[in-house]
Design a protein around this motif. Structure first.
Motif, short mmCIF file in Angstrom:
data_model
loop_
_atom_site.label_atom_id
_atom_site.label_comp_id
_atom_site.label_asym_id
_atom_site.label_seq_id
_atom_site.Cartn_x
_atom_site.Cartn_y
_atom_site.Cartn_z
N GLU A 123 0.83 -1.22 0.00
CA GLU A 123 0.00 0.00 0.00
C GLU A 123 0.86 1.27 0.00
O GLU A 123 0.41 2.32 -0.45
CB GLU A 123 -1.02 0.01 1.14
CG GLU A 123 -0.46 -0.46 2.45
CD GLU A 123 -1.47 -0.37 3.58
OE1 GLU A 123 -1.05 -0.59 4.71
OE2 GLU A 123 -2.66 -0.07 3.34
N LEU A 124 2.10 1.16 0.47
CA LEU A 124 2.96 2.35 0.39
C LEU A 124 3.47 2.53 -1.04
O LEU A 124 3.70 3.65 -1.49
CB LEU A 124 4.15 2.22 1.34
CG LEU A 124 3.85 2.23 2.84
CD1 LEU A 124 5.12 2.51 3.63
CD2 LEU A 124 2.81 3.28 3.19
N MET A 125 3.68 1.44 -1.74
CA MET A 125 4.14 1.52 -3.13
C MET A 125 3.01 2.02 -4.04
O MET A 125 3.24 2.64 -5.07
CB MET A 125 4.55 0.13 -3.62
CG MET A 125 6.00 -0.16 -3.40
SD MET A 125 6.96 0.95 -4.43
CE MET A 125 8.60 0.48 -4.00
N LEU A 216 8.27 8.36 3.25
CA LEU A 216 7.68 7.21 2.55
C LEU A 216 8.70 6.07 2.42
O LEU A 216 8.41 4.91 2.73
CB LEU A 216 7.21 7.66 1.16
CG LEU A 216 6.64 6.59 0.25
CD1 LEU A 216 5.37 5.98 0.84
CD2 LEU A 216 6.31 7.15 -1.14
N VAL A 217 9.92 6.42 2.01
CA VAL A 217 10.95 5.37 1.81
C VAL A 217 11.31 4.73 3.15
O VAL A 217 11.47 3.50 3.25
CB VAL A 217 12.20 5.97 1.11
CG1 VAL A 217 13.35 4.98 1.12
CG2 VAL A 217 11.85 6.34 -0.33
N LYS A 218 11.39 5.55 4.21
CA LYS A 218 11.69 4.96 5.53
C LYS A 218 10.57 4.00 5.93
O LYS A 218 10.82 2.95 6.50
CB LYS A 218 11.86 6.06 6.57
CG LYS A 218 13.21 6.76 6.41
CD LYS A 218 13.47 7.76 7.50
CE LYS A 218 14.87 8.35 7.31
NZ LYS A 218 14.91 9.78 7.53
N GLY A 235 5.08 6.69 7.00
CA GLY A 235 5.22 6.52 5.56
C GLY A 235 3.86 6.57 4.87
O GLY A 235 3.71 7.18 3.82
N TYR A 236 2.88 5.96 5.51
CA TYR A 236 1.53 5.92 4.95
C TYR A 236 0.95 7.34 4.84
O TYR A 236 0.36 7.73 3.84
CB TYR A 236 0.66 5.04 5.85
CG TYR A 236 -0.72 4.80 5.33
CD1 TYR A 236 -0.94 3.87 4.33
CD2 TYR A 236 -1.81 5.51 5.83
CE1 TYR A 236 -2.21 3.65 3.83
CE2 TYR A 236 -3.08 5.30 5.34
CZ TYR A 236 -3.28 4.37 4.33
OH TYR A 236 -4.55 4.17 3.83
N LYS A 237 1.18 8.12 5.92
CA LYS A 237 0.65 9.50 5.91
C LYS A 237 1.37 10.34 4.84
O LYS A 237 0.77 11.16 4.17
CB LYS A 237 0.81 10.13 7.29
CG LYS A 237 -0.25 9.54 8.21
CD LYS A 237 -0.37 10.05 9.62
CE LYS A 237 0.19 11.32 10.01
NZ LYS A 237 0.27 11.49 11.48
N CYS A 238 2.68 10.12 4.73
CA CYS A 238 3.44 10.85 3.70
C CYS A 238 2.89 10.51 2.31
O CYS A 238 2.72 11.38 1.46
CB CYS A 238 4.92 10.48 3.75
SG CYS A 238 5.76 11.09 5.20
N GLU A 243 -0.11 11.88 -2.64
CA GLU A 243 -1.25 11.61 -3.54
C GLU A 243 -2.08 12.88 -3.73
O GLU A 243 -2.55 13.19 -4.81
CB GLU A 243 -2.14 10.50 -2.97
CG GLU A 243 -1.59 9.12 -3.19
CD GLU A 243 -2.41 8.05 -2.50
OE1 GLU A 243 -3.52 8.31 -2.00
OE2 GLU A 243 -1.92 6.90 -2.44
N GLU A 244 -2.24 13.61 -2.61
CA GLU A 244 -3.03 14.85 -2.67
C GLU A 244 -2.36 15.86 -3.60
O GLU A 244 -3.02 16.47 -4.44
CB GLU A 244 -3.03 15.45 -1.27
CG GLU A 244 -4.39 15.84 -0.73
CD GLU A 244 -4.21 16.27 0.71
OE1 GLU A 244 -3.84 17.42 0.92
OE2 GLU A 244 -4.41 15.41 1.62
#
Ligand code: HEM
Length: 480
Positions: A123-125, A216-218, A235-238, A243-244
């Motif tokens: 989901e991060l990718m 995100l990468v971390k 990372g998810y929040k980043c 996306e925004e």
């Protein structure tokens, strides 16, 4: 009569060796004896390490403490045997087979009916990014992306877009006199990515995006636990914020009606497949995000390596300079074209040798989706294969005197399967030609206009998360 404290301590100390013995053999018992017994084929040689953490301590011992990364594999091979280039272990949270010889690496990379790429942080990718999807969907997205960034037409355009920033950056480094090559190459790479992928100009927004990508990468490297406080959650929040940002830009472009194809976002929005279908908004955004992740750190690291290695090997810089100066004399323009870069023979050999020695991609992973037999060894379903790419490039069997920066070795093609810096098969790096081009352009401008030397030539190396000099390759930098 009660047991005294001294007697308790005696019992505990007496049990410690037994406990150690049990812990040491626990994973072996679980994975090899109990779960491996349903077949008469043997597992590759090796040891499964301790419960839960497997072989992590030994891995960190060689990479972080001893700083002799290749001896992690050498030591195991000496102890357990060569095993046709296979070793069994438990690393990164899963029972795994390490592949460290060219033939077996090639076999794994090219057998996507047996081994699949499966990211723990899907989901991060981005669930519709090309690095996450499989089969037809993957092939479709890959052809979109290749058309946009990795084919000759795209490269021709990209060469002209990235050069002004590279030239300006080198000029400013000479003005500063002393620079940290790692930080500076990151900066110029990200500015170029901003321009290439979304026409974002340097400034506050791009700085924010840089921080968001860092988070995100971390998160991608962390254990995938999504609750507040974890690196994964951050990372998810980043990712959501990125996306925004891309979403707003995409909507703005849709309203503008004028079609221009100047950057990756435009390219991805316009390309249609054979059936006339375009990418959805989510697909455009997911793929831009994963391309930045794939291209950002890798390109900046190989650029830093070029600066570092050329300072360490002045004979190579001398030959590089001769070739590029000779080319330059016959030219009127300050900029070099993509097709001209590809004709500079020695420069291209320096590119390959830099990427080989930079070992930006230490490993690649595959999941075994059905039991496989390889030269008498069983590769169990559900285990990971860790493709130890670095070892291919530093094994003296594959490259003579492997730690010597010797572009002339590229006068001959490498032995089959020994050069896998970009992976292989259907998942081979989607930006491999772009990475080579960017490095070639940098080498051209560096060698024709500048001289530099390392501030700390004896600085130690760190190897995690990436190989780089401890000081980030600080150099004194000036005009020729
Ligand atoms: C020297 C620089 C680079 C190195 C060493 C490198 C290395 C790699 C490696 C080892 C893989 C995995 C292949 C596999 O698992 O089989 C990969 C995949 C990928 N790379 Fe690169 N890469 C570099 C630059 C780039 C650039 C500049 C981009 C794009 C801007 C990029 C985008 C990607 C993508 C999208 C994938 C996934 C491909 C797929 O799943 O089909 N890389 N890269």
């Amino acid at each position: 009569m009660g047991v005294t404290t001294t007697e308790w301590i005696g019992v505990i100390l007496g049990c410690l060796p037994l406990l150690g013995f049990v812990l040491w053999w626990w994973n072996e018992l679980w994975y090899v004896v109990l779960r491996g017994r349903d077949s008469n084929k043997r597992l590759p040689p090796g040891h499964m390490g301790l419960p839960f953490i497997g072989d992590t301590i030994t891995f960190l011992w060689y990479f972080k403490f001893l700083r002799r990364p290749d001896d992690y594999i050498n030591a195991q091979r000496r102890k357990y045997g060569e095993g046709e280039g296979l070793l069994r272990t438990h690393l990164f949270g899963a029972p795994s087979i390490i592949a460290c010889e060219p033939l077996v690496t090639k076999f794994v990379l090219q057998s996507d009916d047996k081994f699949i790429l499966e990211w723990p942080s899907r989901e991060l990718m981005g669930l519709t990014s090309m690095v996450v999807v499989h089969g037809k969907e993957h092939a479709r997205l890959r052809s979109f992306v290749t058309d946009a960034i990795n084919c000759p037409n795209a490269l021709r355009r990209i060469a002209l877009v990235v050069q002004p920033r590279v030239v300006a950056a080198l000029h400013s480094w000479a003005h500063q006199g002393r620079i940290n090559a790692y930080l500076e190459t990151r900066k110029v790479t990200f500015e170029n990515i901003g321009e290439l992928f979304g026409s974002f100009e340097p400034g506050d927004l791009l700085d924010t995006m840089d921080e968001l990508y860092d988070g995100l990468v971390k998160g991608m490297r962390a254990y995938p636990l999504n609750f507040p406080g974890t690196a994964y959650h951050r990372g998810y929040k980043c990712r959501k914020k990125l996306e925004e940002i891309y979403g707003k830009e995409l909507q703005k472009r849709k309203k503008m009606k004028v079609v221009k194809t100047v950057d990756l976002m435009d390219g991805l929005m316009q390309i249609k497949d054979d059936e006339g279908n375009s990418l959805s908004d989510t697909e455009v955004i997911d793929n831009i995000v994963s391309l930045v992740v794939g291209g950002y750190v890798s390109t900046s690291l190989v650029s830093m390596w070029a600066i570092y290695l050329l300072a360490k090997f002045p004979n190579v810089l001398h030959k590089l300079r001769e070739e590029n100066m000779a080319f330059r004399k016959a030219k009127t323009s300050d900029f070099i074209k993509a097709e001209e870069v590809s004709k500079l023979k020695y420069t291209n050999m320096v590119v390959e040798e830099t990427i080989r020695m930079g070992n930006v991609a230490l490993l690649s992973f595959r999941k075994i989706i059905r039991e496989v037999e390889y030269k008498g060894y069983k590769l169990p379903k559900g285990w990971n294969v860790i493709l130890w790419l670095r070892y291919l490039h530093t094994d003296p069997k594959n490259f003579e005197d492997p730690l010597c920066f010797n572009p002339d070795r590229w006068n001959e093609p490498p032995k089959p399967g020994t050069y896998q810096v970009f992976g292989g098969g259907k998942r081979i790096c989607a930006g491999n030609m772009l990475a080579r081009l960017q490095l070639g352009i940098l080498l051209h401008h560096l060698s024709t206009g500048y001289k530099w030397e390392l501030v700390n030539p004896e600085a130690g190396m760190i190897y995690l998360p990436h190989q780089k000099p401890e000081d980030g390759a600080e150099v004194f930098f000036s005009k020729l």
